[in-house]
Design a protein around this motif. Structure first.
Motif, PDB file in Angstrom:
ATOM      1  N   PHE A   1       0.819  -1.219   0.000  1.00 55.20           N
ATOM      2  CA  PHE A   1       0.000   0.000   0.000  1.00 55.20           C
ATOM      3  C   PHE A   1       0.850   1.265   0.000  1.00 55.20           C
ATOM      4  CE2 PHE A   1      -3.374  -2.942   0.429  1.00 55.20           C
ATOM      5  CZ  PHE A   1      -4.489  -2.283  -0.040  1.00 55.20           C
ATOM      6  N   ARG A   2       2.086   1.165   0.457  1.00 58.24           N
ATOM      7  CA  ARG A   2       2.997   2.295   0.253  1.00 58.24           C
ATOM      8  C   ARG A   2       3.260   2.475  -1.242  1.00 58.24           C
ATOM      9  NH1 ARG A   2       6.618   4.515   3.862  1.00 58.24           N
ATOM     10  NH2 ARG A   2       7.317   5.649   2.011  1.00 58.24           N
ATOM     11  N   GLN A   3       3.439   1.376  -1.948  1.00 53.84           N
ATOM     12  CA  GLN A   3       3.647   1.430  -3.393  1.00 53.84           C
ATOM     13  C   GLN A   3       2.433   2.020  -4.106  1.00 53.84           C
ATOM     14  OE1 GLN A   3       6.398   0.330  -5.583  1.00 53.84           O
ATOM     15  NE2 GLN A   3       7.314   0.817  -3.607  1.00 53.84           N
ATOM     16  N   LEU A   4       1.265   1.813  -3.538  1.00 53.38           N
ATOM     17  CA  LEU A   4       0.031   2.311  -4.145  1.00 53.38           C
ATOM     18  C   LEU A   4      -0.309   3.729  -3.698  1.00 53.38           C
ATOM     19  CD1 LEU A   4      -2.063  -0.976  -3.892  1.00 53.38           C
ATOM     20  CD2 LEU A   4      -1.033  -0.006  -5.953  1.00 53.38           C
ATOM     21  N   GLY A   5       0.557   4.333  -2.862  1.00 50.75           N
ATOM     22  CA  GLY A   5       0.400   5.741  -2.520  1.00 50.75           C
ATOM     23  C   GLY A   5      -0.278   6.051  -1.208  1.00 50.75           C
ATOM     24  N   TYR A   6      -0.388   5.066  -0.298  1.00 51.54           N
ATOM     25  CA  TYR A   6      -1.078   5.288   0.966  1.00 51.54           C
ATOM     26  C   TYR A   6      -0.101   5.347   2.142  1.00 51.54           C
ATOM     27  CZ  TYR A   6      -5.333   4.270  -1.604  1.00 51.54           C
ATOM     28  OH  TYR A   6      -6.357   4.316  -2.521  1.00 51.54           O
ATOM     29  N   LYS A   7      -0.494   6.078   3.174  1.00 50.58           N
ATOM     30  CA  LYS A   7       0.257   6.087   4.420  1.00 50.58           C
ATOM     31  C   LYS A   7      -0.094   4.839   5.212  1.00 50.58           C
ATOM     32  CE  LYS A   7       0.528  11.134   4.845  1.00 50.58           C
ATOM     33  NZ  LYS A   7       0.160  12.317   5.676  1.00 50.58           N
ATOM     34  N   VAL A   8       0.915   4.269   5.845  1.00 48.74           N
ATOM     35  CA  VAL A   8       0.715   3.048   6.621  1.00 48.74           C
ATOM     36  C   VAL A   8       1.443   3.189   7.958  1.00 48.74           C
ATOM     37  CG1 VAL A   8       0.520   1.620   4.543  1.00 48.74           C
ATOM     38  CG2 VAL A   8       2.747   1.896   5.646  1.00 48.74           C
ATOM     39  N   SER A   9       0.986   2.406   8.923  1.00 51.97           N
ATOM     40  CA  SER A   9       1.644   2.406  10.231  1.00 51.97           C
ATOM     41  C   SER A   9       1.495   1.025  10.874  1.00 51.97           C
ATOM     42  CB  SER A   9       1.008   3.467  11.138  1.00 51.97           C
ATOM     43  OG  SER A   9       1.600   3.439  12.413  1.00 51.97           O
ATOM     44  N   PRO A  10       2.629   0.379  11.223  1.00 52.84           N
ATOM     45  CA  PRO A  10       3.999   0.824  10.992  1.00 52.84           C
ATOM     46  C   PRO A  10       4.387   0.673   9.515  1.00 52.84           C
ATOM     47  CG  PRO A  10       3.997  -1.335  12.025  1.00 52.84           C
ATOM     48  CD  PRO A  10       2.573  -0.898  11.965  1.00 52.84           C
ATOM     49  N   ASN A  11       5.466   1.351   9.155  1.00 52.03           N
ATOM     50  CA  ASN A  11       5.992   1.201   7.808  1.00 52.03           C
ATOM     51  C   ASN A  11       6.564  -0.206   7.641  1.00 52.03           C
ATOM     52  OD1 ASN A  11       6.674   1.859   5.215  1.00 52.03           O
ATOM     53  ND2 ASN A  11       8.202   3.404   5.748  1.00 52.03           N
ATOM     54  N   TYR A  12       6.747  -0.625   6.420  1.00 49.85           N
ATOM     55  CA  TYR A  12       7.198  -2.001   6.166  1.00 49.85           C
ATOM     56  C   TYR A  12       8.554  -2.294   6.791  1.00 49.85           C
ATOM     57  CZ  TYR A  12      10.459  -0.342   2.575  1.00 49.85           C
ATOM     58  OH  TYR A  12      11.493   0.280   1.921  1.00 49.85           O
ATOM     59  N   ASP A  13       9.414  -1.274   6.936  1.00 49.93           N
ATOM     60  CA  ASP A  13      10.769  -1.517   7.434  1.00 49.93           C
ATOM     61  C   ASP A  13      10.949  -1.127   8.892  1.00 49.93           C
ATOM     62  OD1 ASP A  13      10.500   1.189   7.005  1.00 49.93           O
ATOM     63  OD2 ASP A  13      12.376   1.421   5.891  1.00 49.93           O
ATOM     64  N   GLU A  14       9.864  -0.874   9.601  1.00 48.58           N
ATOM     65  CA  GLU A  14       9.943  -0.526  11.020  1.00 48.58           C
ATOM     66  C   GLU A  14       9.817  -1.774  11.891  1.00 48.58           C
ATOM     67  OE1 GLU A  14       8.267   3.893  11.757  1.00 48.58           O
ATOM     68  OE2 GLU A  14       6.739   2.455  11.150  1.00 48.58           O
TER      69      GLU A  14
END
Length: 422
Positions: free
Chosen positions: A304-317
């Motif tokens: 969903f980051r690739q699709l332009g959305y904010k996420v929590s936590p981020n994939y690398d957190e």
């Protein structure tokens, strides 16, 4: 690669990029899973689990060897002195309620240091509802310390508020329906040490729902006195059909057992009715299944980051629980996402989720959960209150392959509704 499902090339391309992005995170999850699976296996071996422990008991359940062995397995796997694991805990909130009423007495104060607890616990405390049977009705006071603007514990305020005589400091490990970060065991340990310095007799209790087996240690092995959770989340491994657990200091667990049954009988009674095998098997699978849920969450964040959305936590957190939050920005996108998750479920995939007035919540809630066990959030599910910021809370995934597909189908549903970002 997806011969059985119609998925737009845009989503397939984003998924492929996401898969490449998360390789280091997937490797880290695997290492933690291996460690946690070893500690669970060690607990089974130490306690000599055998076929005889799966036998059913009826009536009062006196002398149920399996029930007692399961308690010991959980205690050892969690790093606790003792544990109470029962199929007749009807939910995580029920297990937490038994723990609260088990150790609190009229005139005591419960200080929540992670802000207001999850929606369903508010009526237990007496913050919402008619108050009947609540802690408030029993003369137990409630106070809270809010999180900082960044969503972290306010250590200075906690230290100021904790004084000798305070009965309980309460922490909710998971974010609930909020966007604040979930708590790591290291943060819980820091708070516990602070509390014990100022009020040595104060009980540090943790709502551990969604956090079990995410890290290599649990709160009760790092300074907390008591914790509780649900068996249809992480520690049931997708096998337990119902139930919950309480774990921690032996004396406190005994007090909880007296609340669950009766003073004087406590944990000595309670028929298992043939549930032992599934509870043991669920516990054994729990570390692995939790790892699969974590992989699903990591991939979904990257997709969903690739699709332009904010996420929590981020994939690398780093992660403290299995929950993935996606800020979908409006009600239509939120509903479409949940309906897409439902379409990827092995059970009830044909059902169309609708927002409804769910008991214990203050607004309409939409839930996608096509699960083998009704409401099991260790199976792929997504839910959200229909209010700002229109975020979906996704969790679970019995295996990564189906969890990954479920996230992609959620994006496909949004695309078909015309609400996926260009």
């Amino acid at each position: 690669m997806y011969p059985f499902f119609k998925i737009d090339q845009k989503i397939l391309d984003a998924a492929e990029r996401a898969e490449d992005m998360v390789r280091p995170q997937m490797e880290a999850v695997e290492k933690n899973t291996e460690y946690n699976q070893q500690r669970m296996l060690a607990a089974f071996i130490k306690n000599g689990v055998s076929e005889s422990h799966f036998a059913a008991s009826t009536g009062y359940g006196y002398g149920d060897r399996g029930r007692d062995a399961l308690d010991r397995v959980f205690a050892d796997a969690m790093g606790a002195e003792d544990a109470l694991v029962r199929h007749n805990f009807v939910s995580g909130t029920h297990a937490l309620t038994v723990a609260l009423f088990g150790v609190l007495r009229p005139g005591d104060t419960m200080l929540s240091v992670t802000g207001i607890p999850y929606d369903t616990l508010r009526s237990v405390i007496g913050l919402t509802g008619n108050g009947i049977g609540s802690l408030k009705e029993f003369g137990i006071r409630y106070e809270q310390v809010d999180m900082t603007p960044s969503g972290k514990p306010d250590y200075d305020e906690i230290e100021r508020r904790v004084q000798p005589g305070l009965r309980m400091v309460y922490l909710q490990r998971s974010r609930g329906y909020s966007l604040r970060p979930s708590l790591f065991v290291e943060e819980i340990e820091k708070i516990a040490r602070m509390v014990k310095r100022k009020a040595p007799d104060c009980i540090v209790m943790v709502d551990n729902c969604y956090g079990e087996f995410v890290q290599r240690t649990e709160p009760v092995s790092r300074g907390a006195d008591l914790m509780a959770g649900s068996l249809i989340k992480n520690p049931g491994g997708g096998v337990a059909p119902t139930g919950g657990y309480i774990a921690g200091k032996k004396g406190l667990v005994e007090m909880c057992a007296y609340r669950l049954t009766t003073p004087g009988t406590g944990r000595e009674i309670g028929a298992t009715l043939g549930n032992n095998r599934e509870l043991f098997m669920g516990a054994f699978h729990a570390p692995h299944v939790t790892g699969e849920a974590l992989k699903t969450a990591v991939f979904t964040a990257a997709l969903f980051r690739q699709l332009g959305y904010k996420v929590s936590p981020n994939y690398d957190e780093p992660r403290a629980d299995i929950i993935q939050t996606l800020l979908l920005e409006n009600e239509t996108a939120l509903v479409a996402f949940c309906r897409g998750v439902q379409k990827g479920a092995p059970v009830d995939s044909f059902v169309v989720p609708e927002p409804w007035d769910m008991p214990g919540y203050d607004c309409k809630v939409i839930m996608a959960a096509g699960a083998f066990t009704l409401g099991a959030s260790i199976e792929l599910s997504a839910d959200a209150p229909l209010r700002e910021p229109y975020a979906a809370w996704m969790q679970g995934g019995l295996n990564y392959h189906s969890g990954r597909l479920g996230a992609m189908l959620a994006a496909q549903s949004m695309l078909e509704q015309g609400v996926l970002k260009e």
